[in-house]
Design a protein around this motif. Structure first.
Motif, short mmCIF file in Angstrom:
data_model
loop_
_atom_site.label_atom_id
_atom_site.label_comp_id
_atom_site.label_asym_id
_atom_site.label_seq_id
_atom_site.Cartn_x
_atom_site.Cartn_y
_atom_site.Cartn_z
N LEU A 459 0.88 -1.17 0.11
CA LEU A 459 0.08 0.13 -0.01
C LEU A 459 0.82 1.28 0.08
CD1 LEU A 459 -2.65 -0.93 2.55
CD2 LEU A 459 -2.98 -0.93 0.02
N GLN A 460 0.61 2.12 -0.70
CA GLN A 460 1.30 3.39 -0.97
C GLN A 460 0.36 4.36 -1.30
OE1 GLN A 460 1.91 4.28 -4.42
NE2 GLN A 460 0.46 2.67 -4.67
N HIS A 461 0.81 5.88 -1.52
CA HIS A 461 0.04 6.96 -1.92
C HIS A 461 0.18 7.49 -3.23
CE1 HIS A 461 -1.28 7.25 2.36
NE2 HIS A 461 -0.03 7.24 2.70
N GLU A 462 1.06 6.76 -4.02
CA GLU A 462 1.59 7.23 -5.44
C GLU A 462 0.39 6.90 -6.37
OE1 GLU A 462 3.68 9.03 -6.53
OE2 GLU A 462 4.84 9.24 -4.62
N ARG A 463 -0.15 7.72 -6.95
CA ARG A 463 -1.19 7.59 -7.90
C ARG A 463 -0.74 8.04 -9.36
NH1 ARG A 463 -2.15 4.79 -4.47
NH2 ARG A 463 -4.24 4.25 -3.21
N GLY A 464 -1.02 7.52 -10.52
CA GLY A 464 -0.72 8.04 -11.72
C GLY A 464 -1.33 7.14 -12.89
N LEU A 465 -0.94 7.60 -14.05
CA LEU A 465 -1.58 6.74 -15.31
C LEU A 465 -0.19 6.46 -16.19
CD1 LEU A 465 -4.62 8.62 -15.94
CD2 LEU A 465 -4.58 6.35 -14.84
N LEU A 466 -0.27 5.30 -16.70
CA LEU A 466 0.85 4.93 -17.78
C LEU A 466 0.22 5.16 -19.18
CD1 LEU A 466 2.12 3.60 -15.12
CD2 LEU A 466 3.29 1.79 -16.98
N LEU A 467 0.91 6.07 -19.87
CA LEU A 467 0.37 6.45 -21.06
C LEU A 467 1.33 5.96 -22.48
CD1 LEU A 467 -1.22 8.33 -19.48
CD2 LEU A 467 -1.42 9.85 -21.28
N GLY A 468 1.07 4.94 -23.15
CA GLY A 468 2.17 4.77 -24.21
C GLY A 468 1.87 5.49 -25.55
N TYR A 469 3.02 5.89 -26.16
CA TYR A 469 2.91 7.01 -27.20
C TYR A 469 3.36 6.22 -28.70
CZ TYR A 469 7.44 7.45 -25.20
OH TYR A 469 8.82 7.29 -24.75
N ALA A 470 4.04 5.05 -28.38
CA ALA A 470 4.95 4.58 -29.69
C ALA A 470 3.82 4.19 -30.69
CB ALA A 470 5.61 3.42 -29.39
N CYS A 471 2.84 3.64 -30.46
CA CYS A 471 1.70 3.17 -31.44
C CYS A 471 0.83 4.23 -31.87
CB CYS A 471 1.22 1.98 -31.24
SG CYS A 471 0.19 1.77 -29.77
N VAL A 472 0.78 5.54 -31.59
CA VAL A 472 -0.26 6.39 -31.62
C VAL A 472 0.25 7.61 -32.42
CG1 VAL A 472 -1.89 7.84 -30.38
CG2 VAL A 472 -0.97 5.77 -29.40
N ASN A 473 -0.18 7.84 -33.61
CA ASN A 473 0.19 9.18 -34.23
C ASN A 473 -0.43 10.34 -33.77
OD1 ASN A 473 -2.47 9.56 -35.37
ND2 ASN A 473 -2.11 8.18 -36.99
N GLU A 474 0.11 11.52 -34.05
CA GLU A 474 -0.45 12.91 -33.52
C GLU A 474 -1.91 13.12 -33.60
OE1 GLU A 474 1.95 16.01 -34.86
OE2 GLU A 474 3.87 15.10 -34.25
N LYS A 475 -2.51 12.62 -34.68
CA LYS A 475 -4.01 13.19 -34.76
C LYS A 475 -4.66 12.00 -33.89
CE LYS A 475 -7.67 12.83 -37.89
NZ LYS A 475 -8.09 12.33 -39.47
N GLN A 476 -4.46 10.84 -33.69
CA GLN A 476 -4.98 10.06 -32.57
C GLN A 476 -4.73 10.52 -31.17
OE1 GLN A 476 -3.00 6.42 -34.09
NE2 GLN A 476 -4.55 5.71 -35.29
N ALA A 477 -3.43 10.68 -30.96
CA ALA A 477 -3.02 11.30 -29.73
C ALA A 477 -4.07 12.69 -29.23
CB ALA A 477 -1.50 11.65 -29.59
N LEU A 478 -4.07 13.34 -30.12
CA LEU A 478 -4.97 14.78 -29.71
C LEU A 478 -6.23 14.35 -29.35
CD1 LEU A 478 -4.70 17.52 -29.69
CD2 LEU A 478 -5.30 17.89 -31.97
N ARG A 479 -6.69 13.47 -30.30
CA ARG A 479 -8.19 12.93 -29.97
C ARG A 479 -8.26 12.24 -28.38
NH1 ARG A 479 -10.98 8.44 -30.10
NH2 ARG A 479 -13.26 8.73 -30.50
N ALA A 480 -7.62 11.10 -28.46
CA ALA A 480 -7.57 10.41 -27.03
C ALA A 480 -7.08 11.27 -25.85
CB ALA A 480 -6.54 9.57 -27.26
N PHE A 481 -6.13 12.25 -26.10
CA PHE A 481 -5.85 12.99 -24.93
C PHE A 481 -7.08 13.85 -24.55
CE2 PHE A 481 -3.78 16.58 -22.63
CZ PHE A 481 -2.95 15.91 -21.82
N GLY A 482 -7.73 14.30 -25.64
CA GLY A 482 -8.87 15.28 -25.19
C GLY A 482 -9.89 14.42 -24.34
N ILE A 483 -10.10 12.99 -24.57
CA ILE A 483 -10.95 12.03 -23.82
C ILE A 483 -10.60 12.00 -22.53
CG2 ILE A 483 -12.11 9.84 -23.72
CD1 ILE A 483 -12.03 9.98 -26.92
#
Length: 496
Positions: A459-483
């Motif tokens: 148990l610990q207090h660190e919270r976060g999200l892992l985001l992969g970027y290698a398989c995501v082009n810029e157009k897809q990344a922009l849309r997904a990041f907005g979501i």
């Protein structure tokens, strides 16, 4: 087919005794969906039909269908009925309780062993392996498939017998030779071809060394946080796991008195997974000294070291000192594509003979034709050229994602210890955030991230999200990041 659905549920209901009718029916349907008995995107019987065939009230079935909908197991389509979801939320897939309980009650003769139940109960492998923002997924479309296929086709026309039978000498000799040369230059690994053992990836390599070099009940150290796949393999092999904290210099080697002496130490020194730090030179020397002092083996997982986008690359721990007690592991899953299922180990000379025998006994080596094609791919310079191309591509995509984070979330969300490398980055969340719930919400909206908290044992207090970027082009990344941004705000997180 609908009648078969009802028949299957009816059989399960007869063997379940605990809980109300609604609870038992809900558990039966959940288990059938999780087990794949009811396939994804298949239609469930209408509530009226299901109620009639089960001999229960329609209100009971309506309640259960609504519960399944709210939990993400099914979707209701207006005028078209109720359908099994195409992809299940990770919270459903990671919960072994319902599946284990229903399976045990449905057929007592086929109950899982304690080991099997532990494996299923701790399973965290995601069914989502592609798209924004799957961590660790390379851009498999960038691989020169046509070129590789041409090499394979030529070699497959008249294959020699020794490439069509089981392998008992550690894999294709040509691939081992090609790897020895590549690793010597690219990673400063000190080894010849006879010290290399070809595997089907890191998981098989970890399983092999755990079985051959450890006894049940031995202590092993892993990084905290660390890769869940290694942790689960060690657990299923009945080893005692001691999580060792990671700071901005990597694994903390100087531990307090009373820390159990490790038989093996698992580390990702060049790019710690998942935080992204590297093991400092001082810590590397300390770790080697500790391993020699306690007669321990260090297992170095060098899973994505090719992708460093700035500064000097960090050489392998294995090559730092002669006769270092290090087993070096690598994989082509990140550099080429995961379905290739080819990895490798570089082991001390004293271990190669017993590990080859054990690997042959446990796994029956094969895929020699593909291994020979990969050897030629490396020898002719295509592998190095591919790495250069995708390194530039991934660097560009990483910088674009970092720009979005700074612009729309703020610098405080970027992990300060994360280095400019790898195939993913970590978004830090404020203390008290529920990263599991946020990841589940994002998944329901079509964005795939992983919660940082799941990589910790304690148990610990660190919270976060892992985001992969290698398989995501810029157009897809922009849309997904907005979501994803909307998921954060809807979860009550204050942004810049």
């Amino acid at each position: 087919m609908r009648t078969l659905y009802a028949d299957h549920i009816s059989e399960r209901l007869q063997l379940m005794q605990e809980g109300t009718l609604q609870q038992r029916l809900l558990k039966c349907l959940q288990a059938a969906i999780l087990e794949g008995v009811f396939p994804p995107e298949s239609r469930l019987p209408a509530t009226r039909d299901m109620a009639r065939e089960l001999g229960v009230s329609r209100n009971t079935v309506i309640f259960v269908y609504e519960s399944l909908t709210s939990q993400g197991y099914v979707t209701a389509r207006t005028g078209s009925g109720t359908w099994i979801a195409a992809t299940l939320p990770e919270s459903c897939l990671q919960s072994g309780e319902t599946l284990t309980a229903v399976t045990a009650n449905a057929n007592p003769l086929s109950r899982l062993s304690k080991r099997g139940a532990s494996l299923i109960g701790h399973a965290t492998a995601s069914p989502h392996q592609w798209g924004a923002f799957v961590p660790g997924a390379p851009d498999v479309t960038a691989f020169p498939h046509k070129l590789f296929s041409q090499i394979q086709a030529r070699l497959n026309r008249q294959p020699s017998v020794d490439r069509l039978i089981y392998s008992s000498d550690g894999g294709c000799p040509d691939l081992r030779q090609a790897l020895a040369g590549y690793l010597r230059i690219a990673r400063s690994v000190k080894a010849d071809a006879d010290q290399i053992l070809i595997t089907e990836g890191i998981h098989q390599a970890v399983d092999l060394v755990s079985r051959v070099l450890c006894d049940r009940g031995d202590w092993v150290w892993i990084e905290e946080p660390g890769y869940w796949g290694t942790r689960n393999l060690l657990r299923i092999n009945d080893l005692k796991i001691h999580p060792v904290p990671v700071d901005d210099q990597g694994l903390v080697v100087d531990l307090p008195a009373g820390t159990p002496t490790p038989r093996m130490i698992f580390v990702t020194p060049s790019h710690q997974y998942p935080l992204g730090v590297h093991l400092s030179p001082e810590r590397r020397l300390q770790l080697l000294a500790l391993a020699k002092r306690h007669n321990s083996w260090i297992v170095e997982d060098d899973y994505d070291s090719e992708f460093r986008f700035s500064g000097q690359p960090y050489p392998s721990l294995q090559g730092l000192k002669a006769d270092a007690p290090v087993i070096y592991m690598g994989t082509f899953s990140k550099t080429l594509y995961p379905a290739l299922r080819i990895g490798y180990m570089v082991v001390p000379k004293a271990l190669i003979a017993p590990l080859r025998v054990a690997a042959s006994e446990l796994y029956r080596g094969g895929h020699l034709l593909v291994q020979r094609a990969l050897a030629e791919f490396i020898e002719e310079g295509h592998y190095a050229a591919h790495i250069r191309r995708v390194r530039l591509l991934y660097q560009q995509r990483r910088r674009f994602l970092c720009k979005l984070i700074r612009q729309y979330l703020g610098d405080r969300f970027l992990a300060s210890c994360d280095h400019d490398a790898g195939l993913h980055l970590v978004i830090r969340l404020p203390r008290g955030s529920d990263d599991v719930a946020i990841a589940a919400l994002a998944l329901r909206r079509g964005v795939k991230v992983r919660p940082l908290s799941q990589y910790y044992m304690q148990l610990q207090h660190e919270r976060g999200l892992l985001l992969g970027y290698a398989c995501v082009n810029e157009k897809q990344a922009l849309r997904a990041f907005g979501i994803l941004k909307s998921c954060l705000t809807d979860s009550g997180i204050s942004l810049c």
